[in-house]
Motif scaffolding. Sequence first.
Motif, short mmCIF file in Angstrom:
data_model
loop_
_atom_site.label_atom_id
_atom_site.label_comp_id
_atom_site.label_asym_id
_atom_site.label_seq_id
_atom_site.Cartn_x
_atom_site.Cartn_y
_atom_site.Cartn_z
N PRO A 1 0.71 -1.25 -0.02
CA PRO A 1 0.11 -0.05 0.05
C PRO A 1 0.67 1.38 -0.14
N MET A 2 2.11 1.15 0.88
CA MET A 2 3.00 2.48 0.50
C MET A 2 3.52 2.58 -0.89
N ALA A 3 3.70 1.60 -1.39
CA ALA A 3 4.25 1.51 -2.65
C ALA A 3 3.10 2.15 -3.68
N GLU A 4 1.88 1.72 -3.65
CA GLU A 4 0.77 2.46 -4.34
C GLU A 4 0.76 3.94 -4.11
N ILE A 5 0.93 4.46 -2.83
CA ILE A 5 0.94 5.68 -2.57
C ILE A 5 2.08 6.41 -3.29
N ASN A 6 3.34 5.91 -3.08
CA ASN A 6 4.43 6.38 -3.80
C ASN A 6 4.42 6.59 -5.32
N ALA A 7 3.57 5.51 -5.80
CA ALA A 7 3.34 5.52 -7.35
C ALA A 7 2.62 6.49 -8.05
N ASP A 8 2.00 7.34 -7.20
CA ASP A 8 0.89 8.33 -7.59
C ASP A 8 1.81 9.64 -7.89
N PRO A 9 1.77 9.95 -9.28
CA PRO A 9 2.38 11.41 -9.48
C PRO A 9 1.97 12.44 -8.64
N GLU A 10 0.64 12.66 -8.56
CA GLU A 10 0.02 13.65 -7.73
C GLU A 10 0.51 13.79 -6.26
N VAL A 11 0.59 12.48 -5.56
CA VAL A 11 1.20 12.53 -4.16
C VAL A 11 2.74 12.96 -4.24
N MET A 12 3.49 12.55 -5.19
CA MET A 12 4.96 12.69 -5.18
C MET A 12 5.35 14.09 -5.97
N ARG A 13 4.15 14.65 -6.35
CA ARG A 13 4.58 16.03 -6.98
C ARG A 13 5.43 16.86 -6.53
N TRP A 14 5.41 16.86 -4.96
CA TRP A 14 6.10 17.93 -4.15
C TRP A 14 7.24 17.34 -3.49
N ILE A 15 7.74 16.15 -3.62
CA ILE A 15 8.70 15.05 -3.10
C ILE A 15 9.74 15.50 -3.77
N GLY A 16 11.08 15.90 -3.40
CA GLY A 16 12.17 15.72 -4.17
C GLY A 16 11.78 16.40 -5.53
N ASP A 17 12.20 15.98 -6.48
CA ASP A 17 12.02 16.24 -8.04
C ASP A 17 10.92 15.71 -8.58
#
Length: 177
Positions: free
Chosen positions: A21-37
């Motif tokens: 489930p955490m990998a699914e969250i991390n695979a969402d471009p909208e979630v990761m938009r503000w993380i690192g690059d």
Amino acid sequence: MTEIRTPRLLLRRWTDDDLVPMAEINADPEVMRWIGDGSVRDLEQTAEDIERWEEEWDEEGFGLFAVELLGSGELIGFAGLSVPDFLPEVLPAVEIGWRIGRPFWGQGYASEAAHAALEFALQDRGLDRIVSIAHISNTASENVMRKLGMVPERDTNHPVFGVPLRVHAIDLSEYAG
């Protein structure tokens, strides 16, 4: 095992069942938009993240909690404390951070979990100052920081990715909870 219960959430240490489930969250471009690059993370990278987060618990006595819904037991993301090694200019510091899956946005879960983590920092770990770092355009995270009583301290740029960041801080000796 360190656990914190809020009215709707359980903040706890990581288990093997949290990886997918955490990998699914991390695979969402909208979630990761503000993380690192802004890059998404795959299953292997998420496994490395969780391993690193658990190591920080062992080394520092604090870390990022897995956050699950009390009603369903569903993992919705993380919230907690970490050392922001990626931004040496703020060290020594402890950062409060969170990452919540998109289906759970807009329901106050990030604020609820972050508030519990802030109380943990003060009451259980005796920390006197906490920072939080976000992309300047990430208004949702900055709203959570304001709800926690944090104030902007400085603007800077990510040393690797060059994106503009804002560092917020709170002096926990003045924290009312």
